[in-house]
Design an enzyme around this catalytic site. Structure first.
Site, PDB file in Angstrom:
ATOM      1  N   HIS A   1      21.702 -35.717  -4.442  1.00  0.00           N
ATOM      2  CA  HIS A   1      20.912 -36.162  -3.287  1.00  0.00           C
ATOM      3  C   HIS A   1      19.413 -36.079  -3.563  1.00  0.00           C
ATOM      4  O   HIS A   1      18.612 -36.159  -2.647  1.00  0.00           O
ATOM      5  CB  HIS A   1      21.272 -35.335  -2.053  1.00  0.00           C
ATOM      6  CG  HIS A   1      22.712 -35.471  -1.660  1.00  0.00           C
ATOM      7  ND1 HIS A   1      23.211 -36.601  -1.061  1.00  0.00           N
ATOM      8  CD2 HIS A   1      23.767 -34.648  -1.843  1.00  0.00           C
ATOM      9  CE1 HIS A   1      24.509 -36.462  -0.865  1.00  0.00           C
ATOM     10  NE2 HIS A   1      24.873 -35.280  -1.333  1.00  0.00           N
TER      11      HIS A   1
ATOM     12  N   ARG B   1       4.277   0.043  -4.634  1.00  0.00           N
ATOM     13  CA  ARG B   1       4.061  -0.552  -3.305  1.00  0.00           C
ATOM     14  C   ARG B   1       2.838  -1.474  -3.261  1.00  0.00           C
ATOM     15  O   ARG B   1       2.671  -2.238  -2.317  1.00  0.00           O
ATOM     16  CB  ARG B   1       3.889   0.558  -2.268  1.00  0.00           C
ATOM     17  CG  ARG B   1       5.101   1.447  -2.129  1.00  0.00           C
ATOM     18  CD  ARG B   1       4.860   2.495  -1.071  1.00  0.00           C
ATOM     19  NE  ARG B   1       4.892   1.892   0.234  1.00  0.00           N
ATOM     20  CZ  ARG B   1       5.951   1.861   1.023  1.00  0.00           C
ATOM     21  NH1 ARG B   1       7.083   2.404   0.617  1.00  0.00           N
ATOM     22  NH2 ARG B   1       5.896   1.303   2.210  1.00  0.00           N
TER      23      ARG B   1
ATOM     24  N   LYS C   1       6.161  -4.099  -3.556  1.00  0.00           N
ATOM     25  CA  LYS C   1       7.583  -3.829  -3.326  1.00  0.00           C
ATOM     26  C   LYS C   1       7.975  -3.946  -1.852  1.00  0.00           C
ATOM     27  O   LYS C   1       8.960  -4.584  -1.518  1.00  0.00           O
ATOM     28  CB  LYS C   1       7.902  -2.429  -3.854  1.00  0.00           C
ATOM     29  CG  LYS C   1       9.354  -2.036  -3.725  1.00  0.00           C
ATOM     30  CD  LYS C   1      10.192  -2.765  -4.731  1.00  0.00           C
ATOM     31  CE  LYS C   1      11.654  -2.407  -4.632  1.00  0.00           C
ATOM     32  NZ  LYS C   1      12.479  -3.448  -5.293  1.00  0.00           N
TER      33      LYS C   1
ATOM     34  N   GLU D   1       9.353 -14.679 -10.222  1.00  0.00           N
ATOM     35  CA  GLU D   1       8.507 -13.536  -9.876  1.00  0.00           C
ATOM     36  C   GLU D   1       8.105 -12.686 -11.058  1.00  0.00           C
ATOM     37  O   GLU D   1       7.037 -12.090 -11.035  1.00  0.00           O
ATOM     38  CB  GLU D   1       9.110 -12.694  -8.745  1.00  0.00           C
ATOM     39  CG  GLU D   1      10.376 -11.996  -9.055  1.00  0.00           C
ATOM     40  CD  GLU D   1      10.919 -11.221  -7.854  1.00  0.00           C
ATOM     41  OE1 GLU D   1      10.145 -10.786  -7.002  1.00  0.00           O
ATOM     42  OE2 GLU D   1      12.140 -11.035  -7.800  1.00  0.00           O
TER      43      GLU D   1
ATOM     44  N   CYS E   1       0.818  -1.204   0.000  1.00  0.00           N
ATOM     45  CA  CYS E   1       0.000   0.000   0.000  1.00  0.00           C
ATOM     46  C   CYS E   1       0.862   1.269   0.000  1.00  0.00           C
ATOM     47  O   CYS E   1       1.794   1.390   0.780  1.00  0.00           O
ATOM     48  CB  CYS E   1      -0.952   0.079   1.185  1.00  0.00           C
ATOM     49  SG  CYS E   1      -2.080  -1.301   1.291  1.00  0.00           S
TER      50      CYS E   1
ATOM     51  N   LYS F   1      14.188 -14.498  -9.615  1.00  0.00           N
ATOM     52  CA  LYS F   1      13.858 -13.483 -10.627  1.00  0.00           C
ATOM     53  C   LYS F   1      12.920 -14.065 -11.672  1.00  0.00           C
ATOM     54  O   LYS F   1      11.956 -13.435 -12.084  1.00  0.00           O
ATOM     55  CB  LYS F   1      15.133 -12.950 -11.322  1.00  0.00           C
ATOM     56  CG  LYS F   1      16.013 -12.070 -10.488  1.00  0.00           C
ATOM     57  CD  LYS F   1      15.443 -10.695 -10.167  1.00  0.00           C
ATOM     58  CE  LYS F   1      14.640 -10.685  -8.907  1.00  0.00           C
ATOM     59  NZ  LYS F   1      15.248 -10.380  -7.667  1.00  0.00           N
TER      60      LYS F   1
ATOM     61  N   TRP G   1      -2.387  -3.020  -1.734  1.00  0.00           N
ATOM     62  CA  TRP G   1      -2.039  -4.440  -1.838  1.00  0.00           C
ATOM     63  C   TRP G   1      -2.963  -5.127  -0.845  1.00  0.00           C
ATOM     64  O   TRP G   1      -2.854  -4.927   0.365  1.00  0.00           O
ATOM     65  CB  TRP G   1      -0.572  -4.652  -1.481  1.00  0.00           C
ATOM     66  CG  TRP G   1      -0.112  -6.060  -1.703  1.00  0.00           C
ATOM     67  CD1 TRP G   1       0.319  -6.592  -2.879  1.00  0.00           C
ATOM     68  CD2 TRP G   1      -0.020  -7.107  -0.728  1.00  0.00           C
ATOM     69  NE1 TRP G   1       0.663  -7.913  -2.698  1.00  0.00           N
ATOM     70  CE2 TRP G   1       0.462  -8.258  -1.389  1.00  0.00           C
ATOM     71  CE3 TRP G   1      -0.303  -7.209   0.631  1.00  0.00           C
ATOM     72  CZ2 TRP G   1       0.676  -9.472  -0.742  1.00  0.00           C
ATOM     73  CZ3 TRP G   1      -0.100  -8.418   1.285  1.00  0.00           C
ATOM     74  CH2 TRP G   1       0.394  -9.528   0.595  1.00  0.00           C
TER      75      TRP G   1
ATOM     76  N   ASN H   1      -2.514   1.595   5.593  1.00  0.00           N
ATOM     77  CA  ASN H   1      -1.540   0.578   5.212  1.00  0.00           C
ATOM     78  C   ASN H   1      -1.255  -0.256   6.455  1.00  0.00           C
ATOM     79  O   ASN H   1      -0.951   0.304   7.500  1.00  0.00           O
ATOM     80  CB  ASN H   1      -0.249   1.257   4.720  1.00  0.00           C
ATOM     81  CG  ASN H   1       0.867   0.252   4.460  1.00  0.00           C
ATOM     82  OD1 ASN H   1       0.605  -0.923   4.215  1.00  0.00           O
ATOM     83  ND2 ASN H   1       2.100   0.724   4.518  1.00  0.00           N
ATOM     84  N   GLY H   2      -1.358  -1.571   6.340  1.00  0.00           N
ATOM     85  CA  GLY H   2      -1.053  -2.423   7.491  1.00  0.00           C
ATOM     86  C   GLY H   2      -2.213  -3.352   7.797  1.00  0.00           C
ATOM     87  O   GLY H   2      -3.086  -3.583   6.947  1.00  0.00           O
TER      88      GLY H   2
ATOM     89  N   GLU I   1      18.917 -16.628  -6.455  1.00  0.00           N
ATOM     90  CA  GLU I   1      18.415 -15.332  -6.915  1.00  0.00           C
ATOM     91  C   GLU I   1      17.991 -15.407  -8.387  1.00  0.00           C
ATOM     92  O   GLU I   1      16.970 -14.835  -8.773  1.00  0.00           O
ATOM     93  CB  GLU I   1      19.508 -14.259  -6.699  1.00  0.00           C
ATOM     94  CG  GLU I   1      19.214 -12.887  -7.264  1.00  0.00           C
ATOM     95  CD  GLU I   1      17.990 -12.197  -6.665  1.00  0.00           C
ATOM     96  OE1 GLU I   1      17.363 -12.744  -5.740  1.00  0.00           O
ATOM     97  OE2 GLU I   1      17.644 -11.114  -7.160  1.00  0.00           O
TER      98      GLU I   1
HETATM   99  O1  M6R Z   1      12.873  -4.284   1.263  1.00  0.00           O
HETATM  100  P1  M6R Z   1      13.508  -5.592   1.591  1.00  0.00           P
HETATM  101  O2  M6R Z   1      14.888  -5.728   1.006  1.00  0.00           O
HETATM  102  O3  M6R Z   1      13.499  -5.915   3.044  1.00  0.00           O
HETATM  103  O4  M6R Z   1      12.610  -6.679   0.878  1.00  0.00           O
HETATM  104  C1  M6R Z   1      12.821  -8.047   1.083  1.00  0.00           C
HETATM  105  C2  M6R Z   1      12.144  -8.875   0.024  1.00  0.00           C
HETATM  106  O5  M6R Z   1      10.758  -8.693   0.076  1.00  0.00           O
HETATM  107  C3  M6R Z   1      12.655  -8.496  -1.367  1.00  0.00           C
HETATM  108  O6  M6R Z   1      14.033  -8.664  -1.451  1.00  0.00           O
HETATM  109  C4  M6R Z   1      11.968  -9.349  -2.454  1.00  0.00           C
HETATM  110  O7  M6R Z   1      12.288 -10.696  -2.296  1.00  0.00           O
HETATM  111  C5  M6R Z   1      12.412  -8.825  -3.807  1.00  0.00           C
HETATM  112  N1  M6R Z   1      11.586  -7.728  -4.208  1.00  0.00           N
HETATM  113  C6  M6R Z   1      12.387  -9.871  -4.849  1.00  0.00           C
HETATM  114  O8  M6R Z   1      12.886  -9.392  -6.045  1.00  0.00           O
END
Ligand code: M6R
Length: 629
Positions: A521, A35, A624, A505, A2, A502, A83, A109-110, A498
């Protein structure tokens, strides 16, 4: 999670704000849409009443709605991009939520954890609800207090009502409210959710983060935990939830609005991948004093305490946790301190062993991730020392930590983290070196050598970016793949994780990262004819056995029909015979390789997802900043 904007002032004089508050609010929402983008809504106070519009889907849907059903010009407005948590992403559940007979509008937000109990209480008083949200309950509570307890504000206005309401709320919230009876005021409250104030001339702003008002002012004020702020066009008053006056910390935002624009790239993600040479360079800048001693941005504890640390726990989530895994290799190598990496949301629920000799290093781009924040708070309560690696100046996690190392990646807008990841790894290296120097594990000369290698990284990233044609073509050709695997060993393992994240997502493709040694394994059973597998290969100049073991892993999967897509160091001829494609990165010490080997995997995911026509900046179901647990 949000985005929230609030504004009071005479914006109509501005070329880009001919509709007054509404234009400022919408511009803020445009910048904060990363956000959350399940729905958006606005409310303005004009002509003695509240006017509001809201729409499910992205901000563009709200803009269409406003074209069709315009709002009146106004000095005061609030806006929200959502969100969804309580209640699906529908028009009805979109914010603002109205109360007090439509005279009060609230955005949030929350999560209000005791909303069910409050709702029962309000239902018993005859209040009717139009949505399934916890926010509407907060709005109704605020409206009830304003109308009934404070006699329509006669016994104290909206600020007082907000104080009383917050005393009843549990959970995490940023709330913004406007009331038709107080047309020149926005009142906001924060507990465990982000909120900053923007200071203007004859106007003031509120935002979830500074991007909400960066087009208008760079002067910002940090709010503390459990505080309420009341803004008018020429005043900003802060109190706690019980009305005691409080003072916020003022600071100047050091980035330019242009750095939060796409700058000619098709997406923010593409731009941010290309920002990486600069993000790493900026993070390295000015880190040592005249004696060659490394320095942190903020240190609120005696460095002697850091000398006594006997265990390090790195806490983070998602991509930041993978940066933490890289940090573990570097810190253990340089400092010889046992280092664990843990997903922040798992940490406090397992009764971890933490004491005053434990150092908790949190890594967070936003500095607001609730899981990480709560884990840091828990660690502090247990007596641990806390250091934050963060990209957002003034955010909650660094504010609540004993020391801070900021990553200077600039604003990261795309939901998928790219430049923040490389900047986090860079900062983690710097912190490892700082600690090693402080504790006398390595000499200043050795540190200089590592710094010299680090300083060569930006140009090497640029080289990878400039020579990515083959990789991009491959990605486009693979858009119909159903599954891609990623293997790595040592620091290549977090890179594999990572790379897989990527792809998941932004391209919605099943992808998994494995430690290459783990393959035999179990996961090797997944390999069948044509299965694409990226393999991140360590430098052949590093530990012999490490490189040759990974080359053997490539052979093993190749023999079982895998398409082997190899990321290796320039000059590594040993991989050629077993690779369908090799993507070379410039030479660098193995420990620093993640700063290079990650880049082809980011480009691969970007290109593949773009080829599928997906919105890479705002992938489905995500937001985000994850400010709920
Ligand atoms: O703001 P932060 O670095 O604490 O966020 C942590 C994760 O939510 C963030 O790294 C998320 O996994 C990425 N947006 C993925 O690309």
């Amino acid at each position: 999670m949000c985005g929230i904007v609030g504004y009071v002032g005479n914006a109509s004089g501005r070329a880009n704000a001919t509709h007054g508050a509404l234009d400022v609010v919408l511009e803020g929402l445009r910048r904060l849409e990363y956000r959350g983008y399940d729905s958006a809504g606005v409310a303005v106070v004009a002509e003695g009443s509240i006017s509001s519009r809201k729409k499910s889907g992205k901000l563009s849907n709200l803009l269409d709605e406003l074209e069709e059903h315009p709002l009146p010009g106004s000095l005061t407005g609030i806006g929200h991009t959502r969100w969804a948590t309580h209640g699906g992403p529908t028009d009805r559940n979109a914010h603002p939520h109205l109360a007090d007979g439509g005279k009060l509008a609230v955005i949030h937000n929350g999560i209000i954890e005791n909303f069910a109990e409050l709702k029962q209480e309000l239902l018993a008083k005859g209040v009717e609800f139009a949505s399934e949200t916890d926010t509407e309950v907060a709005a109704a509570l605020l409206g009830d207090i304003f109308r009934n307890k404070l006699k329509g504000g006669a016994d104290g206005g909206l600020t007082k009502a907000m104080q009383l309401a917050c005393q009843r709320l549990e959970g995490a919230f940023t709330l913004l409210a406007v009331h038709a009876d107080q047309p020149d005021v926005v009142v906001a409250a924060r507990r465990n959710s982000p909120l900053v104030v923007g200071l203007g001339e004859g106007e003031n702003f509120l935002g979830s983060d500074v991007s909400g008002f960066i087009d208008y002012t760079r002067k910002a004020v940090e709010l503390g935990q459990d505080q309420i702020v009341t803004i008018t066009s020429d005043s900003v008053d802060i109190t706690d939830f019980f009305g005691a006056p409080a003072v916020g910390k003022e600071y100047t935002v050091d980035w330019d609005p242009a750095s939060a624009e796409k700058g000619g790239y098709a997406s923010f993600m593409e731009k941010e991948i290309h920002d990486q040479p600069d993000a790493v360079a900026q993070t390295l800048l000015g880190r040592s004093d005249a004696r060659g001693h490394l320095i942190l941005d903020e240190l609120r504890i005696d460095p002697q305490l850091l000398k006594q640390v006997d265990k390090i726990i790195v806490l983070a989530c998602g991509t930041a946790a993978y940066a933490g895994l890289v940090a573990k290799y570097a810190i253990e190598n340089w400092c010889r301190i046992p280092t664990e990496v843990e997903l922040a949301h798992e940490f406090r629920y397992r009764d971890p062993i933490v004491n005053s000799k434990t150092l908790v290093v949190s890594i967070s781009q936003s500095g607001e991730t609730m899981d990480t924040l709560m884990a840091v708070r828990y660690a502090r309560e247990q007596g641990a020392l806390t250091v934050s690696i963060c990209n957002t100046n003034g955010s909650t996690i660094p504010r609540e930590s004993d020391a801070v190392l900021y990553t200077h990646a600039g604003p990261e807008i795309a939901v998928a983290s790219t430049k923040a990841f490389l900047a986090q790894i860079t900062a983690a290296y710097l912190f490892g070196l700082y600690l090693a120097q402080l504790r006398g594990n390595i000499f200043t000369g050795q540190i200089k050598d590592v710094l010299a290698d680090l300083n060569k990284i930006p140009a090497k990233i640029q080289k990878i970016l400039d020579s990515s044609t083959e990789l991009r073509e491959l990605a486009r050709s693979m858009k119909d793949e159903k599954s891609v695997l990623f293997l790595g060993r040592h620091v290549g393992y977090p890179v594999a994780l990572e790379g897989a994240l990527k792809l998941k997502e932004i391209a919605y493709i099943h992808a998994e990262g494995f430690a290459a040694g783990e393959l035999k394994h179990g996961p090797i059973a997944l390999i069948e004819e044509g299965q694409p597998v990226f393999v991140v290969v360590p430098s052949p100049r590093g530990r012999d056995s490490l490189h040759s073991k990974v080359v053997s892993n490539i052979q093993e999967i190749r023999a079982r029909g895998a398409r082997t897509l190899v990321i290796a160091e320039e000059g590594d001829e040993a991989v050629r015979d077993y690779a369908e494609h090799v993507f070379y990165v410039p030479e660098t010490p193995t420990l620093l390789m993640p700063l290079l080997t990650t880049v082809p995997l980011q480009l691969f995911a970007l290109e593949l997802a773009s080829g599928k026509g997906y919105d890479v900046d705002q992938p489905r179901n995500l937001a985000k900043s994850v400010t709920v647990e």
